[in-house]
Write a protein that holds these residues in place. Sequence first.
Motif, PDB file in Angstrom:
ATOM      1  N   ASP A  13       0.863  -0.939   0.174  1.00 16.24           N
ATOM      2  CA  ASP A  13       0.627  -0.307  -0.229  1.00 16.24           C
ATOM      3  C   ASP A  13       1.116   1.240  -0.466  1.00 16.24           C
ATOM      4  O   ASP A  13       1.644   1.224   1.046  1.00 16.24           O
ATOM      5  N   LYS A  17       0.590   1.969  -7.764  1.00 17.66           N
ATOM      6  CA  LYS A  17       0.321   1.389  -9.048  1.00 17.66           C
ATOM      7  C   LYS A  17      -0.684   1.608  -9.363  1.00 17.66           C
ATOM      8  O   LYS A  17      -1.295   1.719 -11.034  1.00 17.66           O
ATOM      9  N   GLU A  40      -8.704  -6.631  -7.783  1.00 19.95           N
ATOM     10  CA  GLU A  40      -9.068  -7.667  -6.758  1.00 19.95           C
ATOM     11  C   GLU A  40      -8.047  -7.314  -5.088  1.00 19.95           C
ATOM     12  O   GLU A  40      -8.000  -6.483  -5.225  1.00 19.95           O
ATOM     13  N   PRO A  41      -9.409  -7.024  -3.710  1.00 18.65           N
ATOM     14  CA  PRO A  41     -10.597  -8.269  -3.939  1.00 18.65           C
ATOM     15  C   PRO A  41     -11.308  -6.874  -4.890  1.00 18.65           C
ATOM     16  O   PRO A  41     -11.154  -6.237  -5.023  1.00 18.65           O
ATOM     17  N   ARG A  51     -15.088  -8.010  -0.423  1.00 22.97           N
ATOM     18  CA  ARG A  51     -13.779  -6.590  -0.602  1.00 22.97           C
ATOM     19  C   ARG A  51     -14.516  -5.783   0.264  1.00 22.97           C
ATOM     20  O   ARG A  51     -13.192  -6.048   1.410  1.00 22.97           O
ATOM     21  N   VAL A  68     -10.626 -13.515   0.359  1.00 20.93           N
ATOM     22  CA  VAL A  68      -9.785 -13.268  -0.772  1.00 20.93           C
ATOM     23  C   VAL A  68      -9.940 -14.652  -2.028  1.00 20.93           C
ATOM     24  O   VAL A  68     -10.597 -14.227  -3.468  1.00 20.93           O
ATOM     25  N   ARG A  72     -11.556 -13.802  -5.886  1.00 22.54           N
ATOM     26  CA  ARG A  72     -10.652 -14.716  -7.050  1.00 22.54           C
ATOM     27  C   ARG A  72     -11.398 -15.542  -8.193  1.00 22.54           C
ATOM     28  O   ARG A  72     -11.922 -15.673  -9.219  1.00 22.54           O
ATOM     29  N   ASP A  93      -5.547  -5.176 -10.777  1.00 15.70           N
ATOM     30  CA  ASP A  93      -4.851  -3.847  -9.564  1.00 15.70           C
ATOM     31  C   ASP A  93      -4.248  -5.259  -8.566  1.00 15.70           C
ATOM     32  O   ASP A  93      -6.310  -5.779  -7.750  1.00 15.70           O
ATOM     33  N   ARG A  94      -3.587  -6.256  -8.521  1.00 15.17           N
ATOM     34  CA  ARG A  94      -3.978  -7.174  -7.718  1.00 15.17           C
ATOM     35  C   ARG A  94      -4.284  -7.816  -8.416  1.00 15.17           C
ATOM     36  O   ARG A  94      -5.842  -8.180  -8.821  1.00 15.17           O
ATOM     37  N   ALA A  98      -0.783 -11.190  -4.211  1.00 16.90           N
ATOM     38  CA  ALA A  98      -0.990 -10.201  -2.906  1.00 16.90           C
ATOM     39  C   ALA A  98      -1.123 -10.513  -1.958  1.00 16.90           C
ATOM     40  O   ALA A  98      -1.815 -10.954  -0.954  1.00 16.90           O
ATOM     41  N   THR A  99      -2.149 -12.272  -1.593  1.00 13.54           N
ATOM     42  CA  THR A  99      -2.359 -13.528  -1.485  1.00 13.54           C
ATOM     43  C   THR A  99      -1.660 -13.406  -0.888  1.00 13.54           C
ATOM     44  O   THR A  99      -1.559 -13.497   0.456  1.00 13.54           O
ATOM     45  N   TYR A 102       0.236 -10.737   1.770  1.00  6.38           N
ATOM     46  CA  TYR A 102       0.075  -9.613   2.722  1.00  6.38           C
ATOM     47  C   TYR A 102      -0.352 -11.371   3.395  1.00  6.38           C
ATOM     48  O   TYR A 102      -0.618 -11.118   4.321  1.00  6.38           O
ATOM     49  N   GLN A 103      -1.539 -12.747   3.388  1.00  4.43           N
ATOM     50  CA  GLN A 103      -1.994 -13.068   3.814  1.00  4.43           C
ATOM     51  C   GLN A 103      -1.045 -13.887   4.506  1.00  4.43           C
ATOM     52  O   GLN A 103      -0.725 -14.622   5.883  1.00  4.43           O
ATOM     53  N   ARG A 156      -6.911   9.400   2.407  1.00 11.07           N
ATOM     54  CA  ARG A 156      -7.885   9.370   3.397  1.00 11.07           C
ATOM     55  C   ARG A 156      -7.094   8.224   4.672  1.00 11.07           C
ATOM     56  O   ARG A 156      -6.051   7.427   4.749  1.00 11.07           O
ATOM     57  N   PHE A 161      -5.683  -3.117   6.068  1.00  5.81           N
ATOM     58  CA  PHE A 161      -4.503  -3.391   5.696  1.00  5.81           C
ATOM     59  C   PHE A 161      -3.695  -2.004   5.764  1.00  5.81           C
ATOM     60  O   PHE A 161      -2.578  -2.140   6.233  1.00  5.81           O
ATOM     61  N   GLU A 162      -4.256  -1.265   5.427  1.00 11.13           N
ATOM     62  CA  GLU A 162      -3.189   0.645   5.564  1.00 11.13           C
ATOM     63  C   GLU A 162      -2.819   0.762   6.518  1.00 11.13           C
ATOM     64  O   GLU A 162      -2.140   1.329   6.853  1.00 11.13           O
TER      65      GLU A 162
HETATM   66  P1  TYD Z   1      -5.824  -2.097  -2.722  1.00  9.57           P
HETATM   67  O1  TYD Z   1      -5.664  -2.159  -4.105  1.00  9.57           O
HETATM   68  O2  TYD Z   1      -4.436  -1.435  -1.796  1.00  9.57           O
HETATM   69  O3  TYD Z   1      -7.086  -0.730  -2.871  1.00  9.57           O
HETATM   70  P2  TYD Z   1      -6.717   0.499  -2.273  1.00  9.57           P
HETATM   71  O4  TYD Z   1      -5.893   1.501  -2.474  1.00  9.57           O
HETATM   72  O5  TYD Z   1      -7.940   0.997  -3.573  1.00  9.57           O
HETATM   73  O6  TYD Z   1      -7.229   0.919  -0.802  1.00  9.57           O
HETATM   74  O7  TYD Z   1      -6.295  -3.327  -1.980  1.00  9.57           O
HETATM   75  C1  TYD Z   1      -6.764  -3.197  -1.392  1.00  9.57           C
HETATM   76  C2  TYD Z   1      -5.986  -4.322   0.121  1.00  9.57           C
HETATM   77  O8  TYD Z   1      -6.710  -5.864  -0.515  1.00  9.57           O
HETATM   78  C3  TYD Z   1      -4.653  -3.685   0.323  1.00  9.57           C
HETATM   79  O9  TYD Z   1      -4.051  -3.946   1.731  1.00  9.57           O
HETATM   80  C4  TYD Z   1      -4.274  -5.626  -0.148  1.00  9.57           C
HETATM   81  C5  TYD Z   1      -4.913  -6.385   0.399  1.00  9.57           C
HETATM   82  N1  TYD Z   1      -5.147  -7.140  -0.229  1.00  9.57           N
HETATM   83  C6  TYD Z   1      -5.329  -8.440   0.671  1.00  9.57           C
HETATM   84  O10 TYD Z   1      -4.798  -9.172   1.739  1.00  9.57           O
HETATM   85  N2  TYD Z   1      -5.473 -10.040  -0.212  1.00  9.57           N
HETATM   86  C7  TYD Z   1      -5.748 -10.255  -1.832  1.00  9.57           C
HETATM   87  O11 TYD Z   1      -5.023 -11.071  -1.726  1.00  9.57           O
HETATM   88  C8  TYD Z   1      -5.782  -9.146  -1.971  1.00  9.57           C
HETATM   89  C9  TYD Z   1      -6.110  -8.926  -3.575  1.00  9.57           C
HETATM   90  C10 TYD Z   1      -5.645  -7.556  -1.438  1.00  9.57           C
END
Ligand code: TYD
Length: 223
Positions: A13, A17, A40-41, A51, A68, A72, A93-94, A98-99, A102-103, A156, A161-162
């Motif tokens: 994040d 991208k 995604e999600p 999502r 997730v 998908r 976008d992802r 990303a899984t 992040y996971q 914002r 996650f952020e």
């Molecule tokens: P993001 O592309 O950052 O969306 P935005 O910038 O518009 O908020 O994606 C949202 C969040 O989802 C990001 O923090 C990562 C998380 N994520 C996972 O944890 N696992 C996954 O498989 C995917 C696709 C995203």
Amino acid sequence: MTPGLFITFEGIDGAGKSSHIEALAAALRGAGRSVTVTREPGGTPLAEKLRALLLGEPMDALTEALLVFAARRDHLRQVIEPALARGDVVLCDRYTDATFAYQGGGRGFDWDLLSILERMAQTGLALQPDLMREPDLTLWFDLPPAMAAQRLATARAPDRFESQDEAFFTRVAQAYARRAQAAPQRFARLDAAQPREAVWAELRQVLAQRGWLPAAVAQGGGA
Ligand code: TYD
């Protein structure tokens, strides 16, 4: 018919991208390609509902991974596979990296179990029954977590996650590096610490080298 092309955008994040996806879509359309932009999600009505749950509701790592992959699977069936079958370029976008990042990296969820879920969710959708759908190219926006944290501080209100700490994003970044090492032909690393214009130039070069963007377009501006 022109074969479809599946391109994913990845990175922690704050790596920047998202701002390049629309620019690439416009460049590809300018070069005569039909383009589907998705994320995604999400990307379908059901997956967008999942999502909202993933980004908003507390849950354990297994629940997160299952949701997730459920999102998908729906997205693959409804949007990605039909678009590729039409010959579109799909800009997503992802996706599954990303899984793992992040996971797997962030939450510490078992990497081998994720690989099993990956096979379950991504196999059996394409025309060849044993084909697991993977991107043709993954654009990896690599940015040191400390710089990403600085960028996010002015953005914002953060989602689930952020709002994680820098140690979480360090693990996410390491997991991306591990995925990139395992699939060097698929991954293109972009130095996301550069100014936006320089990242955009690098990105166009990657596409041009693969013959997916005419050299004239790749050398022009327009981010
Ligand atoms: P993001 O592309 O950052 O969306 P935005 O910038 O518009 O908020 O994606 C949202 C969040 O989802 C990001 O923090 C990562 C998380 N994520 C996972 O944890 N696992 C996954 O498989 C995917 C696709 C995203």
